[in-house]
Design a protein around this motif. Structure first.
Motif, PDB file in Angstrom:
ATOM      1  N   HIS A   1       1.828  -4.897   0.509  1.00 55.14           N
ATOM      2  CA  HIS A   1       0.902  -3.913  -0.063  1.00 55.14           C
ATOM      3  C   HIS A   1      -0.257  -4.591  -0.783  1.00 55.14           C
ATOM      4  O   HIS A   1      -1.431  -4.245  -0.570  1.00 55.14           O
ATOM      5  CB  HIS A   1       1.655  -2.998  -1.026  1.00 55.14           C
ATOM      6  CG  HIS A   1       0.780  -2.289  -2.014  1.00 55.14           C
ATOM      7  ND1 HIS A   1      -0.177  -1.370  -1.632  1.00 55.14           N
ATOM      8  CD2 HIS A   1       0.687  -2.398  -3.376  1.00 55.14           C
ATOM      9  CE1 HIS A   1      -0.816  -0.923  -2.709  1.00 55.14           C
ATOM     10  NE2 HIS A   1      -0.305  -1.543  -3.772  1.00 55.14           N
ATOM     11  N   TRP A   2       0.028  -5.566  -1.652  1.00 55.44           N
ATOM     12  CA  TRP A   2      -1.025  -6.227  -2.423  1.00 55.44           C
ATOM     13  C   TRP A   2      -1.940  -7.078  -1.548  1.00 55.44           C
ATOM     14  O   TRP A   2      -3.145  -7.134  -1.776  1.00 55.44           O
ATOM     15  CB  TRP A   2      -0.404  -7.069  -3.536  1.00 55.44           C
ATOM     16  CG  TRP A   2      -0.159  -6.295  -4.788  1.00 55.44           C
ATOM     17  CD1 TRP A   2      -0.665  -5.068  -5.109  1.00 55.44           C
ATOM     18  CD2 TRP A   2       0.643  -6.697  -5.905  1.00 55.44           C
ATOM     19  NE1 TRP A   2      -0.220  -4.678  -6.354  1.00 55.44           N
ATOM     20  CE2 TRP A   2       0.576  -5.659  -6.855  1.00 55.44           C
ATOM     21  CE3 TRP A   2       1.417  -7.829  -6.179  1.00 55.44           C
ATOM     22  CZ2 TRP A   2       1.245  -5.727  -8.079  1.00 55.44           C
ATOM     23  CZ3 TRP A   2       2.090  -7.899  -7.392  1.00 55.44           C
ATOM     24  CH2 TRP A   2       2.004  -6.861  -8.332  1.00 55.44           C
ATOM     25  N   VAL A   3      -1.363  -7.746  -0.537  1.00 52.74           N
ATOM     26  CA  VAL A   3      -2.191  -8.547   0.369  1.00 52.74           C
ATOM     27  C   VAL A   3      -3.188  -7.637   1.092  1.00 52.74           C
ATOM     28  O   VAL A   3      -4.377  -7.955   1.209  1.00 52.74           O
ATOM     29  CB  VAL A   3      -1.323  -9.322   1.386  1.00 52.74           C
ATOM     30  CG1 VAL A   3      -2.195  -9.916   2.502  1.00 52.74           C
ATOM     31  CG2 VAL A   3      -0.560 -10.446   0.685  1.00 52.74           C
ATOM     32  N   ALA A   4      -2.708  -6.491   1.573  1.00 55.80           N
ATOM     33  CA  ALA A   4      -3.588  -5.535   2.253  1.00 55.80           C
ATOM     34  C   ALA A   4      -4.668  -5.020   1.302  1.00 55.80           C
ATOM     35  O   ALA A   4      -5.844  -4.883   1.690  1.00 55.80           O
ATOM     36  CB  ALA A   4      -2.769  -4.368   2.805  1.00 55.80           C
ATOM     37  N   PHE A   5      -4.297  -4.764   0.047  1.00 54.72           N
ATOM     38  CA  PHE A   5      -5.247  -4.236  -0.940  1.00 54.72           C
ATOM     39  C   PHE A   5      -6.375  -5.237  -1.218  1.00 54.72           C
ATOM     40  O   PHE A   5      -7.561  -4.886  -1.182  1.00 54.72           O
ATOM     41  CB  PHE A   5      -4.493  -3.905  -2.229  1.00 54.72           C
ATOM     42  CG  PHE A   5      -5.375  -3.427  -3.355  1.00 54.72           C
ATOM     43  CD1 PHE A   5      -6.007  -2.198  -3.284  1.00 54.72           C
ATOM     44  CD2 PHE A   5      -5.568  -4.208  -4.482  1.00 54.72           C
ATOM     45  CE1 PHE A   5      -6.825  -1.752  -4.320  1.00 54.72           C
ATOM     46  CE2 PHE A   5      -6.382  -3.773  -5.518  1.00 54.72           C
ATOM     47  CZ  PHE A   5      -7.009  -2.543  -5.434  1.00 54.72           C
TER      48      PHE A   5
ATOM     49  N   TRP B   1      -7.723  -1.789   6.141  1.00 55.01           N
ATOM     50  CA  TRP B   1      -6.763  -2.500   5.284  1.00 55.01           C
ATOM     51  C   TRP B   1      -6.424  -1.668   4.043  1.00 55.01           C
ATOM     52  O   TRP B   1      -5.285  -1.655   3.585  1.00 55.01           O
ATOM     53  CB  TRP B   1      -7.318  -3.858   4.867  1.00 55.01           C
ATOM     54  CG  TRP B   1      -7.155  -4.933   5.893  1.00 55.01           C
ATOM     55  CD1 TRP B   1      -8.135  -5.472   6.689  1.00 55.01           C
ATOM     56  CD2 TRP B   1      -5.943  -5.613   6.251  1.00 55.01           C
ATOM     57  NE1 TRP B   1      -7.614  -6.435   7.515  1.00 55.01           N
ATOM     58  CE2 TRP B   1      -6.264  -6.543   7.264  1.00 55.01           C
ATOM     59  CE3 TRP B   1      -4.622  -5.525   5.820  1.00 55.01           C
ATOM     60  CZ2 TRP B   1      -5.312  -7.376   7.842  1.00 55.01           C
ATOM     61  CZ3 TRP B   1      -3.667  -6.349   6.397  1.00 55.01           C
ATOM     62  CH2 TRP B   1      -4.010  -7.264   7.392  1.00 55.01           C
ATOM     63  N   GLY B   2      -7.422  -0.960   3.491  1.00 54.85           N
ATOM     64  CA  GLY B   2      -7.193  -0.105   2.328  1.00 54.85           C
ATOM     65  C   GLY B   2      -6.250   1.044   2.643  1.00 54.85           C
ATOM     66  O   GLY B   2      -5.364   1.378   1.847  1.00 54.85           O
ATOM     67  N   ILE B   3      -6.447   1.660   3.814  1.00 56.71           N
ATOM     68  CA  ILE B   3      -5.560   2.748   4.237  1.00 56.71           C
ATOM     69  C   ILE B   3      -4.142   2.220   4.448  1.00 56.71           C
ATOM     70  O   ILE B   3      -3.153   2.861   4.067  1.00 56.71           O
ATOM     71  CB  ILE B   3      -6.095   3.409   5.526  1.00 56.71           C
ATOM     72  CG1 ILE B   3      -7.418   4.147   5.214  1.00 56.71           C
ATOM     73  CG2 ILE B   3      -5.075   4.372   6.120  1.00 56.71           C
ATOM     74  CD1 ILE B   3      -8.159   4.617   6.447  1.00 56.71           C
TER      75      ILE B   3
ATOM     76  N   SER C   1      12.055  -4.272  -1.096  1.00 57.69           N
ATOM     77  CA  SER C   1      10.944  -3.657  -1.843  1.00 57.69           C
ATOM     78  C   SER C   1       9.990  -4.723  -2.376  1.00 57.69           C
ATOM     79  O   SER C   1       8.780  -4.503  -2.437  1.00 57.69           O
ATOM     80  CB  SER C   1      11.480  -2.792  -2.988  1.00 57.69           C
ATOM     81  OG  SER C   1      12.160  -3.584  -3.949  1.00 57.69           O
ATOM     82  N   GLY C   2      10.523  -5.897  -2.756  1.00 54.29           N
ATOM     83  CA  GLY C   2       9.666  -6.993  -3.205  1.00 54.29           C
ATOM     84  C   GLY C   2       8.778  -7.510  -2.078  1.00 54.29           C
ATOM     85  O   GLY C   2       7.589  -7.786  -2.273  1.00 54.29           O
TER      86      GLY C   2
ATOM     87  N   GLY D   1      -2.457   1.836   1.205  1.00 52.15           N
ATOM     88  CA  GLY D   1      -1.989   3.146   0.733  1.00 52.15           C
ATOM     89  C   GLY D   1      -0.691   3.555   1.410  1.00 52.15           C
ATOM     90  O   GLY D   1       0.215   4.107   0.766  1.00 52.15           O
ATOM     91  N   PHE D   2      -0.594   3.263   2.712  1.00 55.06           N
ATOM     92  CA  PHE D   2       0.624   3.586   3.467  1.00 55.06           C
ATOM     93  C   PHE D   2       1.828   2.802   2.932  1.00 55.06           C
ATOM     94  O   PHE D   2       2.900   3.374   2.696  1.00 55.06           O
ATOM     95  CB  PHE D   2       0.400   3.266   4.946  1.00 55.06           C
ATOM     96  CG  PHE D   2       1.645   3.352   5.792  1.00 55.06           C
ATOM     97  CD1 PHE D   2       2.280   4.567   6.006  1.00 55.06           C
ATOM     98  CD2 PHE D   2       2.181   2.211   6.370  1.00 55.06           C
ATOM     99  CE1 PHE D   2       3.431   4.643   6.777  1.00 55.06           C
ATOM    100  CE2 PHE D   2       3.332   2.274   7.145  1.00 55.06           C
ATOM    101  CZ  PHE D   2       3.952   3.494   7.354  1.00 55.06           C
ATOM    102  N   THR D   3       1.650   1.497   2.706  1.00 57.31           N
ATOM    103  CA  THR D   3       2.754   0.672   2.194  1.00 57.31           C
ATOM    104  C   THR D   3       3.119   1.063   0.760  1.00 57.31           C
ATOM    105  O   THR D   3       4.290   1.008   0.376  1.00 57.31           O
ATOM    106  CB  THR D   3       2.395  -0.821   2.250  1.00 57.31           C
ATOM    107  OG1 THR D   3       1.122  -1.042   1.615  1.00 57.31           O
ATOM    108  CG2 THR D   3       2.319  -1.312   3.687  1.00 57.31           C
TER     109      THR D   3
END
Length: 281
Positions: free
Chosen positions: A76-80, A149-151, A69-70, A154-156
């Motif tokens: 997730h944050w890199v994609a955001f 990348w935003g989508i 999960s980490g 959201g997926f992750t």
């Protein structure tokens, strides 16, 4: 007793929304931004919990879940932040807000249940909203790349939410956040260690602010407010995150969203709020 808790949860959600602005303030690569955010957040939470992340009583299966999960949080944050750097804060936040759509489909797969009419409406609404928010399809367009990348972020996030649903049964929110941030920092360290000497003092200050104030403190405020407030109240206020973020980008960065993006964002947020209220009832 509820008034201080309401102030705390609004402040927490405001800080969550403002975190996206660091993607514009910092010209660093997204992996460095996320490494800094996760590192300083983990250190802050470690001090807050007096060094106890509650790992001694965990099984090996639980520890593996924490590690995975980490790593997922890091992705997730890199994609955001990649989304925000390639496009705008509004596109990054609103495409990320499509995560309820993925949550629905993950629920169908993981719980092996049929889809309800509410979930069909939610899926159609989120898809329509994202369609309005996303720019015209062009792989050469940075705006379109940012939306993708935003989508993906959201997926992750939807996957992470399902994982955390199990973890929260045996660990506090601060323990989960501390452990996941620590793992995220360690996972990204090999990718950033060569570039860290080139980070200047002003960028270190912003990374500390992002990790301590806009991640560790905001998360602690959010968790603490849940003691006094009803879950539906907290979830409704949490949905204001993109609203706060977009308004801040408008005022601070002069990123003025178009009417089409406002319409798409209104559909995404409206349909999510409606689904949340319907589920609680």
């Amino acid at each position: 007793h509820q008034k201080p808790a309401l102030i705390e949860v609004h402040l927490a959600v405001l800080l969550f929304g403002l975190a996206g602005l660091f993607g514009k303030w910092l010209t660093l690569a997204p992996v460095i931004i996320v490494w800094g955010r996760a590192s300083f957040a983990a250190l802050s939470l470690l001090l807050w919990l007096k060094g106890d992340f509650g790992l001694r009583s965990k099984s090996s299966k639980a520890l593996i879940t924490f590690v995975l999960s980490g790593a997922l949080l890091a992705v997730h944050w890199v994609a955001f932040f990649k989304s925000i750097q390639l496009s705008t804060v509004a596109i990054g936040l609103l495409t990320f807000s499509s995560f309820p759509l993925f949550t629905v489909f993950l629920g169908i797969i993981l719980e092996r249940k049929g889809i309800s009419w509410r979930e069909i409406v939610l899926s159609i609404g989120c898809t329509l909203g994202v369609g309005l928010v996303a720019p015209p399809i062009s792989w050469e367009s940075t705006m379109w790349q940012g939306a993708c990348w935003g989508i993906f972020s959201g997926f992750t996030f939807a996957i992470l939410a399902w994982v955390n649903k199990g973890l929260v049964q045996s660990s506090s929110g601060q323990q989960i956040a501390g452990w996941q941030n620590g793992v995220a920092a360690l996972v990204l360290l090999p990718w950033v260690i060569q570039d860290l000497p080139s980070v200047v003092l002003s960028e270190w200050v912003l990374l500390v602010l992002l990790g301590v104030v806009f991640t560790a403190i905001s998360h602690s405020l959010f968790i603490r407010s849940m003691v006094q407030l009803r879950p539906q109240t907290v979830s409704l206020i949490a949905s204001l995150e993109p609203v706060y973020g977009i308004l801040a980008a408008w005022l601070i960065l002069q990123e003025v969203p178009s009417l089409q993006k406002i319409a798409g964002g209104t559909i995404i947020l409206g349909i999510t709020l409606w689904a949340s209220l319907a589920r609680k009832k």
